[in-house]
Design a protein around this motif. Structure first.
Motif, PDB file in Angstrom:
ATOM      1  N   GLU A  48     -10.735 -10.589   9.008  1.00 34.25           N
ATOM      2  CA  GLU A  48     -11.042 -11.740   8.172  1.00 34.25           C
ATOM      3  C   GLU A  48     -10.943 -11.422   6.683  1.00 34.25           C
ATOM      4  O   GLU A  48     -10.835 -12.317   5.860  1.00 34.25           O
ATOM      5  CB  GLU A  48     -12.453 -12.244   8.489  1.00 34.25           C
ATOM      6  CG  GLU A  48     -12.586 -12.771   9.915  1.00 34.25           C
ATOM      7  CD  GLU A  48     -13.986 -13.283  10.206  1.00 34.25           C
ATOM      8  OE1 GLU A  48     -14.843 -13.171   9.298  1.00 34.25           O
ATOM      9  OE2 GLU A  48     -14.211 -13.786  11.317  1.00 34.25           O
ATOM     10  N   ASN A  49     -11.000 -10.144   6.328  1.00 41.11           N
ATOM     11  CA  ASN A  49     -10.946  -9.760   4.925  1.00 41.11           C
ATOM     12  C   ASN A  49      -9.499  -9.631   4.461  1.00 41.11           C
ATOM     13  O   ASN A  49      -8.621  -9.207   5.219  1.00 41.11           O
ATOM     14  CB  ASN A  49     -11.672  -8.422   4.724  1.00 41.11           C
ATOM     15  CG  ASN A  49     -13.147  -8.537   5.079  1.00 41.11           C
ATOM     16  OD1 ASN A  49     -13.887  -9.261   4.447  1.00 41.11           O
ATOM     17  ND2 ASN A  49     -13.556  -7.808   6.115  1.00 41.11           N
ATOM     18  N   SER A  50      -9.265  -9.981   3.211  1.00 42.21           N
ATOM     19  CA  SER A  50      -7.903  -9.915   2.687  1.00 42.21           C
ATOM     20  C   SER A  50      -7.878  -9.205   1.340  1.00 42.21           C
ATOM     21  O   SER A  50      -8.890  -9.078   0.663  1.00 42.21           O
ATOM     22  CB  SER A  50      -7.300 -11.313   2.554  1.00 42.21           C
ATOM     23  OG  SER A  50      -7.969 -12.056   1.557  1.00 42.21           O
ATOM     24  N   ILE A  51      -6.698  -8.759   0.994  1.00 39.79           N
ATOM     25  CA  ILE A  51      -6.472  -8.102  -0.288  1.00 39.79           C
ATOM     26  C   ILE A  51      -5.248  -8.748  -0.927  1.00 39.79           C
ATOM     27  O   ILE A  51      -4.273  -9.072  -0.235  1.00 39.79           O
ATOM     28  CB  ILE A  51      -6.266  -6.582  -0.105  1.00 39.79           C
ATOM     29  CG1 ILE A  51      -6.040  -5.898  -1.461  1.00 39.79           C
ATOM     30  CG2 ILE A  51      -5.139  -6.274   0.859  1.00 39.79           C
ATOM     31  CD1 ILE A  51      -5.981  -4.379  -1.372  1.00 39.79           C
ATOM     32  N   ARG A  52      -5.310  -8.958  -2.233  1.00 39.82           N
ATOM     33  CA  ARG A  52      -4.183  -9.560  -2.952  1.00 39.82           C
ATOM     34  C   ARG A  52      -3.400  -8.467  -3.667  1.00 39.82           C
ATOM     35  O   ARG A  52      -3.904  -7.797  -4.570  1.00 39.82           O
ATOM     36  CB  ARG A  52      -4.665 -10.609  -3.948  1.00 39.82           C
ATOM     37  CG  ARG A  52      -3.600 -11.076  -4.918  1.00 39.82           C
ATOM     38  CD  ARG A  52      -3.957 -12.356  -5.629  1.00 39.82           C
ATOM     39  NE  ARG A  52      -3.722 -13.503  -4.752  1.00 39.82           N
ATOM     40  CZ  ARG A  52      -3.492 -14.742  -5.202  1.00 39.82           C
ATOM     41  NH1 ARG A  52      -3.479 -14.998  -6.507  1.00 39.82           N
ATOM     42  NH2 ARG A  52      -3.284 -15.740  -4.364  1.00 39.82           N
ATOM     43  N   VAL A  53      -2.145  -8.294  -3.239  1.00 44.41           N
ATOM     44  CA  VAL A  53      -1.243  -7.315  -3.844  1.00 44.41           C
ATOM     45  C   VAL A  53      -0.217  -8.067  -4.679  1.00 44.41           C
ATOM     46  O   VAL A  53       0.436  -8.996  -4.193  1.00 44.41           O
ATOM     47  CB  VAL A  53      -0.525  -6.472  -2.767  1.00 44.41           C
ATOM     48  CG1 VAL A  53       0.467  -5.505  -3.404  1.00 44.41           C
ATOM     49  CG2 VAL A  53      -1.543  -5.709  -1.923  1.00 44.41           C
ATOM     50  N   VAL A  54      -0.068  -7.673  -5.932  1.00 43.58           N
ATOM     51  CA  VAL A  54       0.930  -8.285  -6.818  1.00 43.58           C
ATOM     52  C   VAL A  54       1.992  -7.244  -7.155  1.00 43.58           C
ATOM     53  O   VAL A  54       1.666  -6.144  -7.601  1.00 43.58           O
ATOM     54  CB  VAL A  54       0.286  -8.831  -8.102  1.00 43.58           C
ATOM     55  CG1 VAL A  54       1.359  -9.349  -9.061  1.00 43.58           C
ATOM     56  CG2 VAL A  54      -0.700  -9.947  -7.768  1.00 43.58           C
ATOM     57  N   GLN A  55       3.229  -7.596  -6.922  1.00 45.09           N
ATOM     58  CA  GLN A  55       4.355  -6.696  -7.182  1.00 45.09           C
ATOM     59  C   GLN A  55       5.227  -7.235  -8.312  1.00 45.09           C
ATOM     60  O   GLN A  55       5.522  -8.428  -8.377  1.00 45.09           O
ATOM     61  CB  GLN A  55       5.226  -6.559  -5.929  1.00 45.09           C
ATOM     62  CG  GLN A  55       6.476  -5.685  -6.123  1.00 45.09           C
ATOM     63  CD  GLN A  55       7.544  -5.932  -5.073  1.00 45.09           C
ATOM     64  OE1 GLN A  55       7.477  -6.912  -4.321  1.00 45.09           O
ATOM     65  NE2 GLN A  55       8.526  -5.062  -5.005  1.00 45.09           N
ATOM     66  N   TRP A 266      21.114 -18.318  -9.818  1.00 45.83           N
ATOM     67  CA  TRP A 266      20.627 -18.518  -8.456  1.00 45.83           C
ATOM     68  C   TRP A 266      19.715 -17.375  -8.013  1.00 45.83           C
ATOM     69  O   TRP A 266      19.486 -17.167  -6.834  1.00 45.83           O
ATOM     70  CB  TRP A 266      21.790 -18.673  -7.478  1.00 45.83           C
ATOM     71  CG  TRP A 266      21.633 -19.817  -6.508  1.00 45.83           C
ATOM     72  CD1 TRP A 266      21.259 -19.739  -5.187  1.00 45.83           C
ATOM     73  CD2 TRP A 266      21.879 -21.196  -6.758  1.00 45.83           C
ATOM     74  NE1 TRP A 266      21.241 -20.988  -4.619  1.00 45.83           N
ATOM     75  CE2 TRP A 266      21.632 -21.907  -5.560  1.00 45.83           C
ATOM     76  CE3 TRP A 266      22.274 -21.917  -7.893  1.00 45.83           C
ATOM     77  CZ2 TRP A 266      21.761 -23.293  -5.473  1.00 45.83           C
ATOM     78  CZ3 TRP A 266      22.422 -23.287  -7.795  1.00 45.83           C
ATOM     79  CH2 TRP A 266      22.162 -23.948  -6.594  1.00 45.83           C
ATOM     80  N   SER A 267      19.200 -16.632  -8.951  1.00 44.13           N
ATOM     81  CA  SER A 267      18.284 -15.532  -8.632  1.00 44.13           C
ATOM     82  C   SER A 267      17.341 -15.298  -9.814  1.00 44.13           C
ATOM     83  O   SER A 267      17.446 -14.297 -10.522  1.00 44.13           O
ATOM     84  CB  SER A 267      19.052 -14.248  -8.316  1.00 44.13           C
ATOM     85  OG  SER A 267      18.179 -13.225  -7.883  1.00 44.13           O
ATOM     86  N   PRO A 268      16.398 -16.223 -10.031  1.00 38.27           N
ATOM     87  CA  PRO A 268      15.519 -16.106 -11.194  1.00 38.27           C
ATOM     88  C   PRO A 268      14.583 -14.910 -11.093  1.00 38.27           C
ATOM     89  O   PRO A 268      14.294 -14.422  -9.992  1.00 38.27           O
ATOM     90  CB  PRO A 268      14.729 -17.424 -11.162  1.00 38.27           C
ATOM     91  CG  PRO A 268      14.761 -17.847  -9.736  1.00 38.27           C
ATOM     92  CD  PRO A 268      16.097 -17.405  -9.216  1.00 38.27           C
ATOM     93  N   PRO A 269      14.103 -14.407 -12.223  1.00 40.29           N
ATOM     94  CA  PRO A 269      13.128 -13.309 -12.216  1.00 40.29           C
ATOM     95  C   PRO A 269      11.852 -13.750 -11.520  1.00 40.29           C
ATOM     96  O   PRO A 269      11.497 -14.938 -11.547  1.00 40.29           O
ATOM     97  CB  PRO A 269      12.900 -13.022 -13.698  1.00 40.29           C
ATOM     98  CG  PRO A 269      13.327 -14.258 -14.411  1.00 40.29           C
ATOM     99  CD  PRO A 269      14.417 -14.865 -13.591  1.00 40.29           C
ATOM    100  N   GLU A 270      11.158 -12.789 -10.912  1.00 44.05           N
ATOM    101  CA  GLU A 270       9.996 -13.179 -10.126  1.00 44.05           C
ATOM    102  C   GLU A 270       8.870 -12.156 -10.137  1.00 44.05           C
ATOM    103  O   GLU A 270       9.084 -10.958 -10.333  1.00 44.05           O
ATOM    104  CB  GLU A 270      10.393 -13.433  -8.671  1.00 44.05           C
ATOM    105  CG  GLU A 270      10.739 -12.170  -7.909  1.00 44.05           C
ATOM    106  CD  GLU A 270      10.869 -12.406  -6.404  1.00 44.05           C
ATOM    107  OE1 GLU A 270      10.035 -11.869  -5.657  1.00 44.05           O
ATOM    108  OE2 GLU A 270      11.813 -13.114  -5.993  1.00 44.05           O
ATOM    109  N   ILE A 271       7.676 -12.669  -9.918  1.00 45.37           N
ATOM    110  CA  ILE A 271       6.498 -11.883  -9.558  1.00 45.37           C
ATOM    111  C   ILE A 271       6.205 -12.250  -8.109  1.00 45.37           C
ATOM    112  O   ILE A 271       6.238 -13.423  -7.744  1.00 45.37           O
ATOM    113  CB  ILE A 271       5.280 -12.246 -10.430  1.00 45.37           C
ATOM    114  CG1 ILE A 271       5.582 -12.027 -11.909  1.00 45.37           C
ATOM    115  CG2 ILE A 271       4.056 -11.436 -10.015  1.00 45.37           C
ATOM    116  CD1 ILE A 271       4.548 -12.662 -12.833  1.00 45.37           C
ATOM    117  N   SER A 272       5.926 -11.267  -7.267  1.00 45.35           N
ATOM    118  CA  SER A 272       5.611 -11.559  -5.872  1.00 45.35           C
ATOM    119  C   SER A 272       4.157 -11.235  -5.584  1.00 45.35           C
ATOM    120  O   SER A 272       3.627 -10.230  -6.031  1.00 45.35           O
ATOM    121  CB  SER A 272       6.545 -10.824  -4.924  1.00 45.35           C
ATOM    122  OG  SER A 272       6.754  -9.496  -5.316  1.00 45.35           O
ATOM    123  N   VAL A 273       3.531 -12.127  -4.827  1.00 44.42           N
ATOM    124  CA  VAL A 273       2.103 -12.034  -4.517  1.00 44.42           C
ATOM    125  C   VAL A 273       1.920 -12.056  -3.008  1.00 44.42           C
ATOM    126  O   VAL A 273       2.493 -12.907  -2.310  1.00 44.42           O
ATOM    127  CB  VAL A 273       1.331 -13.207  -5.143  1.00 44.42           C
ATOM    128  CG1 VAL A 273      -0.154 -13.083  -4.838  1.00 44.42           C
ATOM    129  CG2 VAL A 273       1.571 -13.278  -6.648  1.00 44.42           C
TER     130      VAL A 273
END
Length: 278
Positions: A48-55, A266-273
């Motif tokens: 049930e516990n989660s962790i938020r990873v930002v790349q 067609w490939s914008p810069p991104e942050i992934s979460v």
């Protein structure tokens, strides 16, 4: 005959306008259209516990990505309230030519996360004189630089997450056995590597989620045809999320900056979460 000629001229004008519009968009708009992609995942040991990873990945600081843009990037990441931050390589495009090297650490040091900041090497962090500066910059920024190493963190839930960092495969010396030294089958595993195609050599049993960069998502993509060029070791896995097994995933981040040519299409810069149930 005149109608045919006029029709041809109109057609050429329309085509010229479209091409000019694409060029302007690719040069001036899309490279600055930073997007955030969010995913929910559940590891095999998930509860049930989660962790938020930002790349974030492939910043390529230089003439086409400034320190001011880096500051805005840091603000965007902090607003996402990460529990853990992962940088997957290529900080400066050509480090020996970038005059703002001394200011980078002060900016990246502002990144904040509950369980720390982790980084690995990319090919540009070795090349272009980067090998002389990168490690010092990242350490001064508060990052733990994993070079064929791993690090364990205990979450508030009591569960353990092991972060494994593999060295760059083009100019570094990746050593998977060394990177996994001391890692057992207990707990969740987050793998960081710059070149995504290496996951096939590492083996899908050795991680729950692998985060990579390097490809820039193709950087320039022709609709229906795909990327114009993809770099070595990013031919099979180019962009986005890949489910390798039921609870095993690879994510290839499209990066922040550009290299060689200062355009994106067609490939914008991104942050992934990634909100991960562990």
């Amino acid at each position: 005959m005149k109608r045919v000629v006029l029709g041809s001229i109109k057609f050429l004008i329309i085509v010229s306008i479209v091409v000019a519009g694409i060029v302007v968009y690719s040069l001036k708009i899309e490279p600055k259209r930073l997007i955030t992609k969010e995913y929910e995942l559940k590891f095999s040991s998930g509860g049930e516990n989660s962790i938020r990873v930002v790349q974030f990945s492939d910043v390529h600081l230089g003439p086409n990505y400034s320190l001011e843009q880096l500051e805005r990037l840091v603000d965007r990441i902090n607003k996402l309230k990460p529990d853990l931050i992962a940088f997957t390589g290529d900080l400066i495009d050509v480090a020996s030519e970038f005059e703002g090297r001394s200011e980078i650490s002060g900016i990246l040091d502002k990144l904040s996360s509950r369980y720390g900041k982790y980084a690995i090497w990319g090919n540009h962090d070795y090349g272009g004189g980067g090998v002389r500066f990168y490690e010092k910059i990242m350490i001064e920024s508060g990052f733990k630089l994993l070079t064929n190493q791993n690090s364990k963190i205990e979450l508030e839930s009591g569960k353990v997450l092991t972060i494994i960092g593999v060295d760059d495969a083009m100019l570094g010396n990746p050593d998977v056995q060394k990177a996994y030294s001391g890692v057992d089958d207990q707990g969740a595993k987050l793998l960081l590597l710059h070149q995504p195609d290496l996951v096939d050599e590492i083996g899908y049993d050795n991680f729950d989620l692998a985060l990579a960069g390097h490809s820039h998502g193709g950087q320039v993509i022709v609709p229906t045809l795909g990327p114009v060029v993809t770099p070595p070791l990013a031919k099979k896995y180019r962009k986005g999320m890949y489910q390798l097994r039921i609870h095993t995933h690879l994510y290839v981040n499209s990066g922040i900056g550009t290299t060689r040519i200062p355009i994106r299409f067609w490939s914008p810069p991104e942050i992934s979460v990634f909100d991960i149930a562990i």
